[in-house]
Write an enzyme that holds these catalytic residues in place. Structure first.
Site, short mmCIF file in Angstrom:
data_model
loop_
_atom_site.label_atom_id
_atom_site.label_comp_id
_atom_site.label_asym_id
_atom_site.label_seq_id
_atom_site.Cartn_x
_atom_site.Cartn_y
_atom_site.Cartn_z
N TYR A 136 0.83 -1.21 0.00
CA TYR A 136 0.00 0.00 0.00
C TYR A 136 0.87 1.26 0.00
O TYR A 136 0.41 2.32 -0.43
CB TYR A 136 -0.93 0.04 1.22
CG TYR A 136 -1.97 -1.06 1.25
CD1 TYR A 136 -2.10 -1.98 0.22
CD2 TYR A 136 -2.84 -1.18 2.32
CE1 TYR A 136 -3.05 -2.97 0.26
CE2 TYR A 136 -3.81 -2.18 2.36
CZ TYR A 136 -3.90 -3.08 1.32
OH TYR A 136 -4.85 -4.07 1.37
N LYS A 186 4.07 -15.17 3.48
CA LYS A 186 4.16 -16.00 2.27
C LYS A 186 5.66 -16.22 2.01
O LYS A 186 6.20 -15.89 0.95
CB LYS A 186 3.45 -15.29 1.11
CG LYS A 186 3.28 -16.12 -0.15
CD LYS A 186 2.21 -17.19 -0.06
CE LYS A 186 2.15 -17.99 -1.35
NZ LYS A 186 1.31 -19.19 -1.25
N ASP A 218 -2.12 -18.38 2.35
CA ASP A 218 -3.17 -19.14 1.66
C ASP A 218 -3.75 -20.20 2.60
O ASP A 218 -4.97 -20.38 2.70
CB ASP A 218 -2.67 -19.74 0.34
CG ASP A 218 -1.28 -20.36 0.43
OD1 ASP A 218 -0.62 -20.26 1.49
OD2 ASP A 218 -0.83 -20.96 -0.58
N ASP A 242 -5.57 -7.15 5.76
CA ASP A 242 -6.78 -6.54 5.19
C ASP A 242 -7.72 -7.65 4.70
O ASP A 242 -8.92 -7.69 5.03
CB ASP A 242 -6.35 -5.63 4.03
CG ASP A 242 -7.45 -4.73 3.52
OD1 ASP A 242 -8.59 -4.83 4.00
OD2 ASP A 242 -7.16 -3.89 2.63
N ASP A 246 -11.48 -9.29 6.62
CA ASP A 246 -12.82 -9.36 6.00
C ASP A 246 -13.34 -10.79 6.05
O ASP A 246 -14.52 -11.04 6.31
CB ASP A 246 -12.78 -8.89 4.53
CG ASP A 246 -13.03 -7.39 4.36
OD1 ASP A 246 -12.69 -6.62 5.29
OD2 ASP A 246 -13.57 -6.98 3.32
C1 LIG Z 1 -8.58 1.66 1.52
C2 LIG Z 1 -8.27 0.31 2.12
C3 LIG Z 1 -6.83 0.09 2.31
C4 LIG Z 1 -8.97 0.22 3.43
C5 LIG Z 1 -9.26 -1.18 3.83
O1 LIG Z 1 -9.75 -2.01 3.10
C6 LIG Z 1 -9.01 -1.54 5.20
O2 LIG Z 1 -8.27 -0.87 5.89
O3 LIG Z 1 -9.54 -2.56 5.64
MG LIG Z 2 -10.33 -3.81 4.15
#
Ligand SMILES: CC(C)CC(=O)C(=O)O
Ligand SMILES: [Mg+2]
Ligand SMILES: NC(=O)C1=CN([C@@H]2O[C@H](COP(=O)(O)OP(=O)(O)OC[C@H]3O[C@@H](n4cnc5c(N)ncnc54)[C@H](O)[C@@H]3O)[C@@H](O)[C@H]2O)C=CC1
Length: 347
Positions: A136, A186, A218, A242, A246
């Site tokens: 990033y 990884k 993975d 990240d 999720d």
């Molecule tokens: C803009 C992204 C880096 C933000 C994101 O998906 C996160 O921090 O979970």
């Molecule tokens: Mg995110």
């Protein structure tokens, strides 16, 4: 104590409004708020996703409460002007490098998890994600290669100090919990990950009481679904963390349930739900505000020294869920405001 309130875009303002109602009841005028423009809202108002006026509030504040950024109207903008740069800029500009993302299933939500109830009920983990480095923040761009074709590149890079400071947060977090740290990388293909693994092992010498393991990302993605109960604390880089967070959110019922804290070296923090601006449901009263309300609780606990008040909020969320309130992501029909009402009633 001053809170920088940064609602942002899409469902950001909707979920922040509910968190604010809860904070008003629980801590009242012990907190003051200054609101700042971020994301697409800031771009549209003043031409930049993270205006200096917002950074000024953020630097002065004791903590930051953030909704989400991201606006489809801004998709065609050059990268430095895109709404998402606001969250990256805040993390980098305030040295907020340690993103803690707890994933725990409220027992009342066993039916909402993507996993079988007996597998889901075991999830109780924290992902410690580094947020100042990785792809990033590496050199990036689009260039023409020797074959005359366009190529995009994002350099993945971590230096040893960046790895050791996040590793220490991982070890400390594990030490305060069940004493197990899994470092996710990884290292079978990435040099960055090989250095990551070497440094984590070096730091582990200071934490003989913490059981350290390593896992490729993975496999970690698969294991999170197969048996999330095996994890206590996961420490990993920006990109992997990240994605895995999720995924972990669905094990715990919904992306609308997971809060987060992103801390600097002195526990000043930015608090936000792990989700984004959800343009597909924005403005419809469908957003689940509980991740943001739980983020406000984390803010009271980690940055403001109000753990009893944080406990009160978390207990009220559990009570509201036990009472049957469910937004659409949890399989129900209650609105964003009705979830806020239920938490207030529980308080
Ligand atoms: C803009 C992204 C880096 C933000 C994101 O998906 C996160 O921090 O979970
Ligand atoms: Mg995110
Ligand atoms: N920290 C931040 O501000 C983040 C910003 N983004 C940005 O948000 C925008 C949308 O990104 P997506 O990839 O769609 O991710 P997203 O997290 O915004 O949404 C993914 C899916 O989850 C649902 N969802 C998210 N939060 C929810 C909630 N509280 N209640 C109910 N459902 C919820 C959405 O409706 C959507 O279907 C993009 O511009 C992206 O860059 C994405 C992640 C984090």
């Amino acid at each position: 104590m001053l809170i920088a309130l940064l609602p942002g875009d899409g469902i950001g303002p909707e979920v922040i409004a509910q968190a604010r109602r809860v904070l008003d009841v629980v801590v009242g005028d012990r907190l003051t708020y200054e609101e700042g423009l971020v994301g697409g809202a800031a771009y549209k108002a003043v031409g930049h996703p993270l205006p200096e006026a917002t950074m000024e509030i953020a630097r002065r504040a004791d903590a930051l409460l953030f909704g989400a950024v991201g606006d489809p109207d801004c998709d065609a903008l050059e990268r430095r002007l895109r709404p998402e740069q606001a969250i990256l800029g805040l993390r980098a500009g305030l040295s907020l490098f340690a993103n803690l993302r707890p994933a725990k299933l409220f027992p009342e939500l066993a039916d909402a998890s993507a996993l079988r109830p007996e597998v889901a009920s075991a999830i109780d983990l924290v992902i410690v994600r580094e947020t100042n480095g990785d792809v990033y923040f590496g050199e990036k761009g689009i260039r023409t290669n020797a074959a005359g074709r366009r190529e995009g590149y994002d350099i993945m890079c971590y230096d040893e100090d960046e790895v050791s400071r996040i590793a220490r947060v991982g070890f400390e977090t594990a030490r305060a919990r069940r004493g197990k740290l899994c470092s996710v990388d990884k290292a079978n293909v990435l040099e960055t990950s090989q250095l990551w693994r070497d440094v984590v092992i070096e730091v582990s010498a200071d934490y003989p009481d913490v059981q350290l393991s390593h896992m490729y990302v993975d496999n970690a993605a698969m294991q999170l679904v197969r048996n999330p109960g095996q994890f206590d604390v996961i420490v990993t880089g920006n990109l992997f963390g990240d994605i895995l967070s999720d995924q972990a959110s669905m094990c715990a019922g919904s992306i609308g349930m997971l809060p987060s804290a992103t801390l600097d070296a002195n526990n000043k923090g930015l608090y936000e739900p792990i989700h984004g601006s959800a343009p597909d449901i924005a403005g419809q009263g469908k957003a689940n505000p509980l991740a943001t309300i739980l983020s406000a609780a984390m803010m009271l606990r980690y940055s403001l020294g109000l753990p009893a008040e944080a406990d009160r909020i978390e207990a009220a969320v559990a009570k509201a869920l036990a009472g049957g309130v469910r937004s659409p992501d949890l399989g129900g029909t209650h609105t964003t405001a009705q979830l806020g009402d239920a938490v207030l009633a529980a308080l």
